[in-house]
Design a protein around this motif. Structure first.
Motif, PDB file in Angstrom:
ATOM      1  N   ASN A 309      19.284 -14.680  14.293  1.00  0.00           N
ATOM      2  CA  ASN A 309      18.944 -15.765  13.384  1.00  0.00           C
ATOM      3  C   ASN A 309      18.447 -15.227  12.047  1.00  0.00           C
ATOM      4  OD1 ASN A 309      16.364 -17.534  12.379  1.00  0.00           O
ATOM      5  ND2 ASN A 309      18.043 -18.865  13.022  1.00  0.00           N
ATOM      6  N   LEU A 310      17.553 -14.234  12.100  1.00  0.00           N
ATOM      7  CA  LEU A 310      17.013 -13.664  10.861  1.00  0.00           C
ATOM      8  C   LEU A 310      18.100 -12.947  10.067  1.00  0.00           C
ATOM      9  CD1 LEU A 310      14.530 -13.104   9.093  1.00  0.00           C
ATOM     10  CD2 LEU A 310      14.215 -10.976  10.380  1.00  0.00           C
ATOM     11  N   ILE A 311      18.949 -12.189  10.749  1.00  0.00           N
ATOM     12  CA  ILE A 311      20.027 -11.477  10.061  1.00  0.00           C
ATOM     13  C   ILE A 311      20.944 -12.462   9.349  1.00  0.00           C
ATOM     14  CG2 ILE A 311      22.167 -10.191  10.464  1.00  0.00           C
ATOM     15  CD1 ILE A 311      19.802  -8.377  10.410  1.00  0.00           C
ATOM     16  N   GLY A 312      21.261 -13.568   9.992  1.00  0.00           N
ATOM     17  CA  GLY A 312      22.121 -14.562   9.356  1.00  0.00           C
ATOM     18  C   GLY A 312      21.504 -15.150   8.101  1.00  0.00           C
ATOM     19  N   ARG A 313      20.206 -15.424   8.148  1.00  0.00           N
ATOM     20  CA  ARG A 313      19.537 -16.011   6.976  1.00  0.00           C
ATOM     21  C   ARG A 313      19.402 -14.996   5.840  1.00  0.00           C
ATOM     22  NH1 ARG A 313      14.527 -17.074   7.894  1.00  0.00           N
ATOM     23  NH2 ARG A 313      14.270 -16.399  10.055  1.00  0.00           N
ATOM     24  N   VAL A 314      19.041 -13.771   6.179  1.00  0.00           N
ATOM     25  CA  VAL A 314      18.896 -12.743   5.147  1.00  0.00           C
ATOM     26  C   VAL A 314      20.258 -12.382   4.555  1.00  0.00           C
ATOM     27  CG1 VAL A 314      18.165 -10.373   4.691  1.00  0.00           C
ATOM     28  CG2 VAL A 314      16.786 -11.833   6.172  1.00  0.00           C
ATOM     29  N   ALA A 315      21.289 -12.331   5.393  1.00  0.00           N
ATOM     30  CA  ALA A 315      22.629 -12.019   4.901  1.00  0.00           C
ATOM     31  C   ALA A 315      23.074 -13.034   3.847  1.00  0.00           C
ATOM     32  CB  ALA A 315      23.621 -11.985   6.061  1.00  0.00           C
ATOM     33  N   ARG A 316      22.797 -14.309   4.108  1.00  0.00           N
ATOM     34  CA  ARG A 316      23.173 -15.334   3.136  1.00  0.00           C
ATOM     35  C   ARG A 316      22.435 -15.131   1.815  1.00  0.00           C
ATOM     36  NH1 ARG A 316      21.758 -19.413   5.941  1.00  0.00           N
ATOM     37  NH2 ARG A 316      23.748 -19.586   7.028  1.00  0.00           N
ATOM     38  N   LEU A 317      21.145 -14.823   1.889  1.00  0.00           N
ATOM     39  CA  LEU A 317      20.365 -14.583   0.669  1.00  0.00           C
ATOM     40  C   LEU A 317      20.899 -13.378  -0.096  1.00  0.00           C
ATOM     41  CD1 LEU A 317      17.743 -15.058  -1.077  1.00  0.00           C
ATOM     42  CD2 LEU A 317      16.676 -13.354   0.409  1.00  0.00           C
ATOM     43  N   VAL A 318      21.154 -12.282   0.605  1.00  0.00           N
ATOM     44  CA  VAL A 318      21.618 -11.057  -0.045  1.00  0.00           C
ATOM     45  C   VAL A 318      22.959 -11.291  -0.734  1.00  0.00           C
ATOM     46  CG1 VAL A 318      22.423  -8.699   0.381  1.00  0.00           C
ATOM     47  CG2 VAL A 318      20.337  -9.527   1.491  1.00  0.00           C
ATOM     48  N   VAL A 319      23.877 -11.965  -0.058  1.00  0.00           N
ATOM     49  CA  VAL A 319      25.196 -12.236  -0.648  1.00  0.00           C
ATOM     50  C   VAL A 319      25.066 -13.123  -1.884  1.00  0.00           C
ATOM     51  CG1 VAL A 319      27.379 -13.437  -0.277  1.00  0.00           C
ATOM     52  CG2 VAL A 319      26.513 -11.887   1.467  1.00  0.00           C
ATOM     53  N   GLU A 320      24.316 -14.210  -1.779  1.00  0.00           N
ATOM     54  CA  GLU A 320      24.200 -15.140  -2.900  1.00  0.00           C
ATOM     55  C   GLU A 320      23.515 -14.494  -4.093  1.00  0.00           C
ATOM     56  OE1 GLU A 320      22.182 -18.465  -1.246  1.00  0.00           O
ATOM     57  OE2 GLU A 320      23.966 -19.256  -0.222  1.00  0.00           O
ATOM     58  N   GLU A 321      22.415 -13.793  -3.868  1.00  0.00           N
ATOM     59  CA  GLU A 321      21.684 -13.174  -4.972  1.00  0.00           C
ATOM     60  C   GLU A 321      22.497 -12.060  -5.631  1.00  0.00           C
ATOM     61  OE1 GLU A 321      18.514 -13.795  -6.377  1.00  0.00           O
ATOM     62  OE2 GLU A 321      18.819 -15.676  -5.312  1.00  0.00           O
ATOM     63  N   SER A 322      23.170 -11.246  -4.837  1.00  0.00           N
ATOM     64  CA  SER A 322      23.922 -10.128  -5.413  1.00  0.00           C
ATOM     65  C   SER A 322      25.081 -10.629  -6.273  1.00  0.00           C
ATOM     66  CB  SER A 322      24.454  -9.214  -4.308  1.00  0.00           C
ATOM     67  OG  SER A 322      25.366  -9.896  -3.465  1.00  0.00           O
ATOM     68  N   ILE A 323      25.772 -11.654  -5.817  1.00  0.00           N
ATOM     69  CA  ILE A 323      26.887 -12.191  -6.603  1.00  0.00           C
ATOM     70  C   ILE A 323      26.375 -12.859  -7.868  1.00  0.00           C
ATOM     71  CG2 ILE A 323      28.677 -13.977  -6.622  1.00  0.00           C
ATOM     72  CD1 ILE A 323      29.313 -13.265  -3.756  1.00  0.00           C
ATOM     73  N   GLN A 324      25.265 -13.586  -7.771  1.00  0.00           N
ATOM     74  CA  GLN A 324      24.730 -14.234  -8.974  1.00  0.00           C
ATOM     75  C   GLN A 324      24.261 -13.210 -10.000  1.00  0.00           C
ATOM     76  OE1 GLN A 324      21.888 -17.349  -8.288  1.00  0.00           O
ATOM     77  NE2 GLN A 324      23.097 -18.277  -6.649  1.00  0.00           N
ATOM     78  N   MET A 325      23.667 -12.113  -9.543  1.00  0.00           N
ATOM     79  CA  MET A 325      23.201 -11.097 -10.492  1.00  0.00           C
ATOM     80  C   MET A 325      24.350 -10.273 -11.066  1.00  0.00           C
ATOM     81  SD  MET A 325      19.476  -9.787  -9.118  1.00  0.00           S
ATOM     82  CE  MET A 325      19.669  -9.918  -7.341  1.00  0.00           C
ATOM     83  N   HIS A 326      25.462 -10.190 -10.338  1.00  0.00           N
ATOM     84  CA  HIS A 326      26.634  -9.494 -10.876  1.00  0.00           C
ATOM     85  C   HIS A 326      27.434 -10.381 -11.828  1.00  0.00           C
ATOM     86  CE1 HIS A 326      26.212  -6.242  -7.889  1.00  0.00           C
ATOM     87  NE2 HIS A 326      27.099  -5.593  -8.612  1.00  0.00           N
ATOM     88  N   GLY A 327      27.443 -11.682 -11.565  1.00  0.00           N
ATOM     89  CA  GLY A 327      28.307 -12.563 -12.332  1.00  0.00           C
ATOM     90  C   GLY A 327      29.721 -12.544 -11.754  1.00  0.00           C
ATOM     91  N   GLY A 328      30.714 -12.839 -12.578  1.00  0.00           N
ATOM     92  CA  GLY A 328      32.094 -12.990 -12.129  1.00  0.00           C
ATOM     93  C   GLY A 328      32.681 -11.760 -11.469  1.00  0.00           C
TER      94      GLY A 328
END
Length: 367
Positions: A309-328
């Motif tokens: 459960n924790l891995i799933g929640r953290v994975a979503r955060l890591v993916v969303e934040e990394s893509i937003q900070m990288h941009g397109g």
């Protein structure tokens, strides 16, 4: 508690990291995904030569590991590299159900033979006791009929370990048996997976000899649950490795990308967001360590659900934040982050998602 690796595990980690760094590139991952096997067969041969499948088995089984922390060391490094391999399916899922009478099959797994594990069905929704595929005893042998869904690396396997009902109702805990089925006895519909690798929808209508049955008829669910727990621990450790690579890619990008005459990593808002990501990854690491340390204990399933459960929640955060900070650029196929983000996102959909494991954790905690 001592969190340091033993000397043997440290050597395994160092050697595996060096090997993968010199063997896996973003281009090779894309080529492997598009290949018929769904993974880099040359890389797999190299991992087998290193003895990696043997790290999943105890010394009594002919291996040199088999404990939870052996699984963590191996799969965290595989996650860092991001290359799909059939190690979970072959050594942890199929390998966990082969007992002493099947030592020859374990030796073949350690030698590099690939097996697929066909248990999940189109309507099972992570319920391990939900099995509709049936095996009926006839004069010619066992008549196997039914279908399995999303069988990873089925087309590249030499044989499939298949669960089927030999008695009881559709969701009864008793009455489930396992069979070893040659791949030429089944019908496959193969397709690529989002994030790398291949899977297949598999259907059965064949006669199997008595020797195809694995273990005692009708008593396979406990073996399946053990295999699933070990595979879930491996998936969590692999996700942790992917998070570490995504973190490194994002930090490097923040240092290199310049705006208003300075690296964007100097902007306090982005520093705070990156700090949150680092903290969550460390929390995920603690959860994986806790799971692997209790993988053979009485509270195993509770720790599995807590970690997944924790891995799933953290994975979503890591993916969303990394893509937003990288941009397109973070969404492009040509940049490594795109592959890792897709692969990490799909972690939540295997062996139970965050909602399933939250409900399971609550149910087990109050039992």
């Amino acid at each position: 508690m001592n969190f340091q690796l033993t000397e043997e595990r440290q050597m395994l980690q160092d050697g595996l990291r060096r090997f993968l760094a010199g063997s896996v590139t973003h281009e090779s991952i894309i080529a492997a995904t598009e290949s018929p096997a769904g993974f880099d067969t040359t890389l797999w041969d190299g991992l087998v030569e290193m003895g990696l499948p043997g790290a999943m088995f105890s010394e009594d089984q002919g291996g040199f590991g088999g404990a939870g922390f052996d699984i963590m060391v191996v799969f965290e490094e595989l996650g860092r590299a991001g290359a799909p391999t059939p190690l979970i399916e072959t050594s942890l899922l199929a390998g966990s159900v082969f007992g002493t009478p099947h030592q020859k099959l374990i030796d073949e797994i350690i030698g590099g033979r690939v097996f697929a594990f066909a248990h999940g069905e189109p309507t099972s929704r992570y319920d391990l006791s939900h099995v509709q595929t049936r095996a009926e005893k006839t004069a010619e042998g066992w008549h196997l009929s039914g279908a399995k869904a999303v069988v990873h690396h089925a087309s590249a396997a030499d044989a499939l370990v298949v669960s089927a009902r030999t008695g009881g109702g559709m969701t009864d805990r008793a009455g489930i048996s396992l069979f070893l089925v040659p791949v030429d006895q089944v019908r496959l519909r193969d397709y690529p997976l989002n994030g790398g690798g291949r899977a297949a929808e598999v259907s059965f209508d064949c006669i199997l000899p008595e020797t195809a049955k694995i273990g005692e008829a009708g008593q396979a669910l406990s073996m399946i649950e053990t295999a699933d727990a070990r595979a879930c621990a491996a998936q969590c450790a692999e996700a942790l490795g992917m998070m570490e690579t995504i973190k490194t890619l994002t930090i490097d990008y923040l240092r290199q990308r310049r705006q208003f005459g300075q690296p964007i990593g100097k902007f306090q808002a982005l520093q705070h967001r990156m700090a949150d990501v680092v903290i969550e990854i460390e929390q995920a690491r603690s959860a994986v360590i806790n799971l692997c340390g209790n993988l053979d204990g009485p509270g195993r399933d509770l720790h599995v659900s807590a970690a997944k459960n924790l891995i799933g929640r953290v994975a979503r955060l890591v993916v969303e934040e990394s893509i937003q900070m990288h941009g397109g650029i973070g969404m492009t196929q040509e940049y490594a982050l795109g592959h890792f983000a897709k692969r990490l996102t799909m972690v939540d959909h295997r062996f139970g998602d965050t909602d399933f494991h939250l409900e399971r954790f609550i149910r087990l905690a109050v039992a």
